[in-house]
Design a protein around this motif. Structure first.
Motif: not given
Length: 273
Positions: A100-114
């Protein structure tokens, strides 16, 4: 990247209309245009299908199509409506998750570090006011990796006609028009699918209106090639268009029923970007 979603996701629930293969033209372009960046990523790249709608088909398809380019890519379907997220979780698999999320793109910790390698926001901003586009773009672009890409645009219900803007971390770069050519009477038919940043600017005096006018004229001149095929007519029309507009692609993409123009040539006067 944030470790958890904020208590109030940023955005508004969309109508959620979706159909299988609705975004196939956009996905095909993504795999070709952004494939090198996906392959270069030093870690498994993360892609986001923002606002996937009432059913998760587009996120499932995005995973399958991007994995032909980068087998370890991970896709997150992001939706502001918690009921849609709960329903989509039955389709989760290795490399595909729904949050769940919106424009803030709330990926879990550790995802997409770059940062996120790819964000696709199809048929999301169409319901917003034109003045809300630039802030939304800036919010999403801030989530991108240095070589990341945001695709924001609109298509019809069954994926015959698309127009989308491609943006990097620095902002908008190009606009792509794509169509199932057998159903196209004139290129200006695509005007009804212009993204929010452009749809109200299809009026005399605005660059996008001039572009579509020139495209229709080139299409009419290329009419004799229609006896060969709609594809041949499109290619000839786009080739003529390239003499006066800064196109960024070539015949290989034109034959797919696409044409991509630099954003600066179509940017609204006094508008976003």
């Amino acid at each position: 990247m944030p470790s958890r979603a904020p208590s109030r996701p940023e955005g508004t629930i969309t109508r959620g209309t979706t159909h299988p293969n609705r975004l196939r033209r956009m996905d095909r372009w993504l795999a070709a245009a952004h494939g090198p960046a996906l392959r270069r990523s030093p870690t498994p790249p993360s892609a986001v299908d923002l606002g996937y709608g009432a059913a998760p088909w587009t996120a499932v398809e995005l995973l399958e199509r991007l994995r032909t380019v980068r087998p370890d890519v991970r896709v997150h379907g992001v939706e502001i409506d918690p009921e849609r997220v709960a329903a989509a979780r039955a389709y989760e698999r290795e490399g595909l998750a729904f949050v769940q999320g919106g424009f803030e793109i709330p990926l879990p910790l550790g995802e997409a570090p770059r940062g996120v390698t790819l964000i696709r926001a199809a048929n999301v901003l169409r319901q917003y006011a034109e003045g809300e586009v630039a802030p939304a773009w800036a919010r999403l672009c801030a989530r991108l990796a240095p070589d990341g890409l945001l695709i924001e645009g609109t298509c019809d219900e069954i994926g015959r006609r698309h127009v989308w803007v491609a943006l990097g971390p620095e902002g908008p770069r190009t606009v792509t028009f794509a169509a199932r050519l057998a159903t196209l009477a004139t290129p200006s038919d695509l005007a009804e699918r212009l993204p929010k940043a452009l749809i109200h600017r299809n009026v005399p005096g605005e660059p996008v209106h001039a572009f579509l006018h020139d495209f229709d004229r080139a299409w009419a001149t290329a009419a004799p090639y229609g006896a060969l095929s709609a594809r041949q007519r499109w290619v000839r029309a786009v080739r003529a268009l390239s003499t006066s507009w800064p196109l960024t692609d070539g015949p290989r993409r034109w034959r797919q029923g696409e044409v991509t123009v630099r954003w600066a040539a179509l940017a609204p006067r006094g508008g976003p970007g």
